[in-house]
Design a protein around this motif. Sequence first.
Motif, PDB file in Angstrom:
ATOM      1  N   SER A  12      39.232  38.085  50.371  1.00  0.00           N
ATOM      2  CA  SER A  12      39.658  38.494  49.027  1.00  0.00           C
ATOM      3  C   SER A  12      39.141  37.520  47.973  1.00  0.00           C
ATOM      4  CB  SER A  12      41.193  38.571  48.959  1.00  0.00           C
ATOM      5  OG  SER A  12      41.694  39.584  49.781  1.00  0.00           O
ATOM      6  N   ALA A  31      36.349  38.498  45.133  1.00  0.00           N
ATOM      7  CA  ALA A  31      36.642  38.313  43.708  1.00  0.00           C
ATOM      8  C   ALA A  31      35.589  37.444  43.025  1.00  0.00           C
ATOM      9  CB  ALA A  31      38.030  37.698  43.540  1.00  0.00           C
ATOM     10  N   ARG A  37      37.402  42.265  39.533  1.00  0.00           N
ATOM     11  CA  ARG A  37      37.857  41.602  40.751  1.00  0.00           C
ATOM     12  C   ARG A  37      38.777  42.460  41.609  1.00  0.00           C
ATOM     13  NH1 ARG A  37      38.631  35.336  38.578  1.00  0.00           N
ATOM     14  NH2 ARG A  37      36.408  34.835  38.667  1.00  0.00           N
ATOM     15  N   ALA A  38      39.708  43.167  41.003  1.00  0.00           N
ATOM     16  CA  ALA A  38      40.596  44.013  41.797  1.00  0.00           C
ATOM     17  C   ALA A  38      39.811  45.118  42.484  1.00  0.00           C
ATOM     18  CB  ALA A  38      41.696  44.619  40.910  1.00  0.00           C
ATOM     19  N   ASP A  43      42.391  46.475  37.518  1.00  0.00           N
ATOM     20  CA  ASP A  43      41.481  45.695  36.675  1.00  0.00           C
ATOM     21  C   ASP A  43      41.731  45.963  35.196  1.00  0.00           C
ATOM     22  OD1 ASP A  43      39.917  44.047  38.350  1.00  0.00           O
ATOM     23  OD2 ASP A  43      38.755  45.767  39.026  1.00  0.00           O
ATOM     24  N   LYS A  80      45.431  40.624  43.938  1.00  0.00           N
ATOM     25  CA  LYS A  80      44.849  40.001  42.744  1.00  0.00           C
ATOM     26  C   LYS A  80      45.905  39.188  41.995  1.00  0.00           C
ATOM     27  CE  LYS A  80      42.028  40.906  38.651  1.00  0.00           C
ATOM     28  NZ  LYS A  80      42.869  40.292  37.627  1.00  0.00           N
ATOM     29  N   ASP A  92      45.362  35.395  40.909  1.00  0.00           N
ATOM     30  CA  ASP A  92      45.458  34.987  39.503  1.00  0.00           C
ATOM     31  C   ASP A  92      46.472  33.855  39.319  1.00  0.00           C
ATOM     32  OD1 ASP A  92      43.593  36.869  38.823  1.00  0.00           O
ATOM     33  OD2 ASP A  92      45.043  38.335  38.058  1.00  0.00           O
ATOM     34  N   SER A 142      46.370  33.454  49.209  1.00  0.00           N
ATOM     35  CA  SER A 142      45.809  34.772  49.495  1.00  0.00           C
ATOM     36  C   SER A 142      46.003  35.142  50.958  1.00  0.00           C
ATOM     37  CB  SER A 142      44.317  34.780  49.141  1.00  0.00           C
ATOM     38  OG  SER A 142      43.723  36.022  49.468  1.00  0.00           O
TER      39      SER A 142
END
Length: 402
Positions: free
Chosen positions: A113, A117, A125-126, A260, A311, A315, A325
Amino acid sequence: MPLALLALAIGAFGIGTTEFVIMGLLPEVASDFGVSIPTAGLLVTGYALGVMLGAPLMTLLGTKISRKRMLMLLMGLFVAGNLLSALAPAFSVMLIGRVVASLAHGAFFGIGSVVAAELVAPHKRAGAIAMMFTGLTVANVVGVPLGTLIGQSAGWRVTFAAVAGLGVLGLAGIAKLVPDLPKPEGVHLRHELAALKNVQVLLAMAMTVLGFGGVFAAVTYIAPMMTHVTGFSDGSVTWLLVLFGLGMVGGNLVGGRFADRALMPMLYVSLSALAVVLALFTLTAHNKVAAAATIILIGALGFATVPPLQKRVLDQAHGAPTLASALNIGAFNLGNALSAWLGGLVIAAGFGYTAPNWVGAALAAGALVLAILSAALERRDSAPSTVVAADGRTGQPVTARH
């Protein structure tokens, strides 16, 4: 989207196939080794526990090497575990093979992931994360039914050998297509661990446990629900699970696209709709057409939460997102285990095979509450503070914002 995402998706396809295909092959494995079905079920439990253990362990071990190299090592571990399962001379050896393969699961999706990203612009990224997870969702539509068919006709060992072959393909794809991204400067193990103190990271993980747990509260018991309540034949369960997988594919792609644009609103919509649909499943389960449509919706709404939740963790754990993650992938499996246990409790209490749907609805509603709380805390923390001071000339209060 860069071709490197295809390599990650292939790896995800293999991992998703090996995770779920065992459920359709338990009778064959149990018969071959001369064990009971409940004993054979340890191959499912052992895998889930291995994912939760392997996610932090393998991620921490990989902090000293590049992410590309770690992804290659994880796929190598996955191949070794599946080969050991395919060649296992005894049940205990196959169980070890399942655990070995599972150790790669959480870290692969967690590190993958982060890599996905970093391969695209911030506003995509999502969608990139969703592209990688497409491999997992497609596995439920293609890999699991095909693997089950192969196992039932040619033998379960052939299935696991084929899955190992998928792992080799994913390994080659990562080696060829994934760039060797430099490690972030100044990020060490203590930074990865420090990210776990962030309340927003913990809230996102809790949303993952409850939200995705809501899905599996219903899906875990879908076979007895569909055969005893809806009236489907035993053979129909396979294509009903394919419908669930198709919903997962669509929901994953839609969730990635809209996360996103507006991440938290996407979570509000998907979690609230999931809670409602799960509650309605107690009624629609009594009609074949309505039940089939509801199963698709559960798959779609459930997996629409995956890209935004993943995401959200990235973030909020900015600067040191790898461990967080990976742990969030473990949170998905924790949600599966928790919801399956709670669903079993209400069935054992005599509330019937549709009762787990109410459990799922409650879990999804709980995730929605946490999402609202998370957003409220974020607004509070980002709001400018107000300081009241006296003007030196007039003596009147002056409000300053900073």
